[in-house]
Design an enzyme around this catalytic site. Structure first.
Site, PDB file in Angstrom:
ATOM      1  N   TYR A 150     -11.056 -36.713   5.030  1.00  0.00           N
ATOM      2  CA  TYR A 150      -9.362 -37.330   5.774  1.00  0.00           C
ATOM      3  C   TYR A 150      -9.110 -37.514   6.907  1.00  0.00           C
ATOM      4  CZ  TYR A 150     -10.013 -31.817   6.539  1.00  0.00           C
ATOM      5  OH  TYR A 150     -11.087 -31.193   6.613  1.00  0.00           O
TER       6      TYR A 150
ATOM      7  N   HIS B 198     -14.410 -25.334  -5.029  1.00  0.00           N
ATOM      8  CA  HIS B 198     -13.665 -23.082  -4.315  1.00  0.00           C
ATOM      9  C   HIS B 198     -13.699 -22.760  -6.337  1.00  0.00           C
ATOM     10  CE1 HIS B 198     -15.054 -24.027  -0.107  1.00  0.00           C
ATOM     11  NE2 HIS B 198     -13.243 -25.545  -0.030  1.00  0.00           N
TER      12      HIS B 198
ATOM     13  N   HIS C 126     -20.364 -31.074  -1.365  1.00  0.00           N
ATOM     14  CA  HIS C 126     -18.953 -31.434  -1.097  1.00  0.00           C
ATOM     15  C   HIS C 126     -19.106 -30.997   0.557  1.00  0.00           C
ATOM     16  CE1 HIS C 126     -14.450 -30.463  -0.520  1.00  0.00           C
ATOM     17  NE2 HIS C 126     -14.602 -29.082   0.246  1.00  0.00           N
TER      18      HIS C 126
ATOM     19  N   HIS D 157      -6.566 -34.343  -1.295  1.00  0.00           N
ATOM     20  CA  HIS D 157      -6.600 -32.563  -0.117  1.00  0.00           C
ATOM     21  C   HIS D 157      -6.686 -31.386  -1.299  1.00  0.00           C
ATOM     22  CE1 HIS D 157      -7.013 -29.734   2.876  1.00  0.00           C
ATOM     23  NE2 HIS D 157      -8.295 -29.990   3.297  1.00  0.00           N
TER      24      HIS D 157
ATOM     25  N   ASP E   3     -19.710 -27.595   1.898  1.00  0.00           N
ATOM     26  CA  ASP E   3     -18.769 -27.586   2.660  1.00  0.00           C
ATOM     27  C   ASP E   3     -18.421 -27.292   4.564  1.00  0.00           C
ATOM     28  OD1 ASP E   3     -15.617 -27.553   2.716  1.00  0.00           O
ATOM     29  OD2 ASP E   3     -15.705 -24.858   2.375  1.00  0.00           O
TER      30      ASP E   3
END
Length: 440
Positions: free
Chosen positions: A119, A267, A57, A203, A318
């Site tokens: 995104y 998460h 991620h 998302h 992340d």
């Protein structure tokens, strides 16, 4: 190519094996033999050699925020506004430069494959570039130039909240209008190269209305592609979803057909017992990002309960508060110690599996993540003679080593890092220049 590892961690082993001869041909492992002396002509790999590590991620552009958002008070939502400011300054050329440097930093840390949760699709006014997938092309090119593989998780992002509020400001760059137009744009993207795969992402339930979720799930299912999503990162998300739909985010996603073994929830911090059961029984994977979750004050997710329920666990960096897969791996165990006050929930071998095999599988690369015949020839060698690792037994590297202790990295049999240096990218200089270009 013949390599001889002082120690190598082989699949299914509780600890590294000594004196491992590894043969590589056409980017794959051939014979792997433990307990043999180094033959003449074999390249020596002193230290502990691990399978290639997967960053399941990533948001590449968040790397520009490192050191800029940590000192003040606030929460996830105030941090998000600073993130939007960086997003507003990017274009395909700048994103290529930034992502190339970020992915090269990942390679230096032992990461051989990244899942880019992407995104940032369109121009600043929300309009499409002449090439509607120009930003995607930039990320794929960046990974190739940095020498690692990428799964581009093209992200559907349609609304500003669970209430369906329209996208405004920097968020306008994220949206395609509806899920059908998102799917049409992604279908037009056909990247070249054996280093890339394309997957899908929702998302979050904040950003994709319930009626649109089945479209994204169907796109991934029809192509047997990975499907990722942010899940229950904040209590506010759970509360808004419950108010709008009368269900938790996990329940909403289950009803929409999103959960399943090709899906990875990222998460999954604030879950109830029913949520854990839904994820586990559907074999939905969960990607934890411990360094970001602690940096953003998100909380500590129920990793042991999810693993026990049947969810494979993987790891990601992340927001790139740090890029260090060793810190992410031990963070899974050490954060759980803080939560439970119990030591030893996850073994070192289980942490390595989350950082390697499980991460690759979550990204659609089931032929990577293990030093075994037929697997992709990804290797990461960690020195045992550094300040952090001197005197450490080979099994202890996941708890003692850091990214700076990586000496050599092979990706698909190609040397990408040698003697601790990237073979093609001047990483500090390129990071500095690329970040300056979007933060001035």
């Amino acid at each position: 190519m013949r390599l001889h590892a002082e120690y190598a961690w082989l699949p299914g082993a509780a600890e590294p094996s000594r004196d491992v001869l590894i043969e590589v041909a056409d980017g794959r492992f051939g014979a792997v033999t433990a307990g043999v002396p180094a033959p003449a002509g074999a390249r020596r790999l002193p230290g502990v050699t691990l399978p290639g590590l997967a960053n399941a991620h990533s948001h590449a552009f968040h790397r520009a925020l490192r050191g800029r958002t940590h000192g003040g008070r606030g929460d996830f939502w105030s941090w998000r506004e600073q993130m939007y400011a960086v997003a507003d300054r990017l274009d395909p050329q700048r994103y290529l430069a930034l992502a190339r440097a970020v992915y090269a930093e990942m390679a230096l840390a032992g990461i051989t494959c990244v899942g880019e949760f992407h995104y940032l699709h369109h121009d600043r006014d929300g309009g499409r570039y002449a090439d509607a997938n120009a930003m995607s092309e930039a990320l794929v090119a960046a990974a190739a130039q940095a020498g690692i593989r990428i799964t581009l998780l093209d992200t559907c992002y349609l609304s500003a909240g669970v209430d369906g509020a329209p996208l405004t400001g920097a968020q306008r760059r994220f949206g395609d209008g509806d899920a059908d137009r998102w799917a049409q744009r992604v279908d037009a993207f056909a990247p070249a190269g054996g280093h890339v795969r394309v997957g899908a992402a929702v998302h979050s339930v904040r950003a994709v209305p319930a009626a649109q979720l089945p479209v994204v799930a169907a796109w991934a299912r029809e192509r047997d592609a990975p499907l990722h999503l942010h899940l229950s990162e904040q209590p506010a998300e759970n509360e808004a979803c419950q108010a709008a739909y009368g269900r938790s985010p996990a329940e909403l996603l289950a009803d929409a057909g999103v959960l399943g073994p090709r899906t990875t929830a990222v998460h999954a911090t604030h879950l109830g017992d029913t949520d854990v059961r839904l994820l586990g029984t559907s074999r939905t994977g969960v990607c934890f990002c411990p360094t970001t979750e602690r940096d953003l004050a998100d909380g500590i997710g129920p990793a042991p309960q999810l693993a026990a329920a049947g969810s494979p666990l993987s790891l990601g960096s992340d927001s790139h508060a740090v890029i260090d897969p060793f810190e992410e791996a031990r963070g899974l165990e050490l954060d759980e110690r803080l939560r439970s006050r119990v030591r030893g929930t996850f073994t070192a071998a289980e942490l390595l599996s989350a950082a390697s095999r499980a991460g690759h599988e979550a990204l659609g690369w089931s032929d990577a993540g293990g030093i075994a015949t037929g697997q992709r020839a990804d290797l990461v060698t960690v020195a045992l003679d550094r300040v952090r690792t001197a005197g450490v037994p080979p099994t202890g590297v996941l708890f003692a080593a850091g990214a700076a202790d990586v000496t050599d990295v092979l990706v698909d049999g190609r040397p990408v890092v040698t003697a601790g240096m990237h073979t093609t990218v001047d990483v500090p200089a390129e990071l500095g220049a690329a970040i300056s270009a979007v933060t001035r």
